[in-house]
Design an enzyme around this catalytic site. Structure first.
Site, PDB file in Angstrom:
ATOM      1  CB  SER A 162      82.272  75.971  72.778  1.00  0.00           C
ATOM      2  OG  SER A 162      82.655  77.257  73.221  1.00  0.00           O
ATOM      3  NE  ARG A 232      73.904  84.030  76.405  1.00  0.00           N
ATOM      4  CZ  ARG A 232      74.299  82.791  76.144  1.00  0.00           C
ATOM      5  NH1 ARG A 232      75.506  82.402  76.499  1.00  0.00           N
ATOM      6  NH2 ARG A 232      73.495  81.953  75.530  1.00  0.00           N
ATOM      7  CG  ASP A 326      84.086  79.958  65.757  1.00  0.00           C
ATOM      8  OD1 ASP A 326      84.117  81.036  66.369  1.00  0.00           O
ATOM      9  OD2 ASP A 326      84.034  78.853  66.327  1.00  0.00           O
ATOM     10  CG  HIS A 355      81.647  79.679  68.786  1.00  0.00           C
ATOM     11  ND1 HIS A 355      82.696  78.794  68.638  1.00  0.00           N
ATOM     12  CD2 HIS A 355      81.167  79.490  70.048  1.00  0.00           C
ATOM     13  CE1 HIS A 355      82.860  78.103  69.754  1.00  0.00           C
ATOM     14  NE2 HIS A 355      81.936  78.489  70.620  1.00  0.00           N
ATOM     15  CG  ASP A 356      75.948  80.205  68.919  1.00  0.00           C
ATOM     16  OD1 ASP A 356      76.807  79.760  69.712  1.00  0.00           O
ATOM     17  OD2 ASP A 356      75.097  81.049  69.242  1.00  0.00           O
TER      18      ASP A 356
END
Length: 385
Positions: A162, A232, A326, A355-356
């Protein structure tokens, strides 16, 4: 019912707080890409293993947006959270500290020991809203100065995901002779319009929080934690795959709550509230702004004849790994890097987590790391004098 973080200044490391495993280096003044100078730069960093006498075994691990230098290790005094890449660094691990000297720095602009908005400016007051705009190149320039201070002329490997992947790729293009191998996970050669678009409401949420106070909220007893929490929630949604969220939460209401007109939450809302509260306890809103805008600035081709020319000028081993699910940094962006530079390796991380996945699928990431470490560096990768 909405979970509201406790009012306060947020979690920033300040001199006098527990140090933990951190070390610090003062780098002096840093000239910035957009002009001007950031005075008195300090970077916090951690290391594992021992630097070889020839200095040829050094690895730089680059953290993502809300990470820090604590790659592995327990939470405790000096470290608000456990290491964010557990199992990747240590004796016998993919980054084997019996052979390698591993370094991780808290990024310039961060809030865990490196110079950032919560640090004191030369007038003795926190920088706050006066902190200058940073680019990814500025952050890498600070890390290059750190490498100089540590006596590291060239990295055996630089890797990250990232925002850490952005810095990794910038290292390869701005300091090509100092990077033998570069592993870029879940990142792109330049920030895309979609990524900038997802970022904008996050920035606005923080800046429009009444407690933001123009960024000068330190010492006031108030901080833009509501705005940071909204940011967030938006970001975390993009970090995960929609099928994963649907499988885990569906349309279930939170136990004991009624979302059908009763002010209650669905399980997915409770999940996002939880992550918003966690971040507000350990991260600074100003750093979130500074680092997010640095990510928006990312473009390795800027001033270098475009992305393809910049990538092809790198003489070392370049490997990219994308996560199939992702949706923020889709796999096609990793594939574009591989197509732009002949000889670039490409791996696909299979994950339900979006993505994580680069943080979650440790076995797959570890295998890619080992593959890159075993790659032969082209002879045209010159030496550093």
């Amino acid at each position: 019912m909405t979970a509201t973080p406790t009012r306060g200044a947020g979690a920033v490391w300040r001199p006098g707080d527990p140090v933990g495993d951190r070390r610090f280096v003062d780098l002096g003044d840093l000239r910035l890409e957009r002009g001007g100078v950031l005075p008195g730069v300090r970077l916090a960093y951690e290391t594992w293993g021992t630097l070889s006498p020839s200095g040829d075994n050094a690895v730089l691990v680059e953290h993502a947006l809300t990470g820090d230098s604590h790659v592995v290790g327990e939470a405790g005094p000096g470290h608000p959270t456990p290491g964010w890449w557990p199992g990747l660094v240590g004796p016998g691990a993919p980054l084997d500290t019996d052979r390698l000297f591993v370094v991780a720095a808290n990024v310039l602009g961060g809030c865990q020991g490196s110079t950032g908005p919560s640090s004191d400016a030369p007038d003795g007051r926190p920088w706050g809203g006066r902190f200058p705009f940073l680019t990814i190149r500025d952050q890498v320039a600070a890390e290059a100065a750190l490498a100089d201070a540590l006596g590291i002329r060239r990295w055996h490997l630089v890797l990250g995901g990232s925002m850490g992947g952005m810095r990794t790729l910038e290292w390869a293009t701005s300091e090509p002779e100092r990077v033998e191998r570069a592993l870029v996970l879940a990142a792109s050669a330049a920030a895309s319009a979609d990524q900038v678009a997802w970022c904008q409401p996050q920035l606005l949420a923080i800046r429009h929080d009444p407690d933001y106070q123009g960024g000068d909220y330190y010492g006031t007893g108030r901080a833009p934690l509501t705005g940071l929490g909204i940011a967030r929630r938006i970001a975390h949604t993009t970090y995960r795959h929609e099928e994963e969220l649907d499988d885990r939460f569906g349309r279930r209401p939170r136990v004991g709550e009624d979302p059908l007109g009763g002010g209650g939450r669905y399980d997915i809302e409770s999940y996002l509230d939880h992550h918003a509260t966690k971040l507000a306890r350990r991260f600074d809103a100003n750093s979130y702004l500074v680092l997010s805008e640095a990510m928006n600035s990312h473009d390795v081709g800027r001033g270098r004849g475009g992305v393809d020319a910049a990538l092809r000028a790198y003489p070392g081993v370049l490997h990219v790994a994308g996560v199939r699910t992702d949706r923020l940094y889709p796999l096609r962006l990793s594939e574009e890097i591989a197509r732009a530079r002949p000889g670039t390796g490409l791996s696909v991380i299979e994950s339900a987590h979006g993505h994580d996945g680069f943080l979650v699928e440790l076995d797959q990431v570890g295998r890619v790391v080992q593959e890159v470490l075993s790659a032969t560096v082209p002879s045209r990768c010159g030496t550093v004098g």
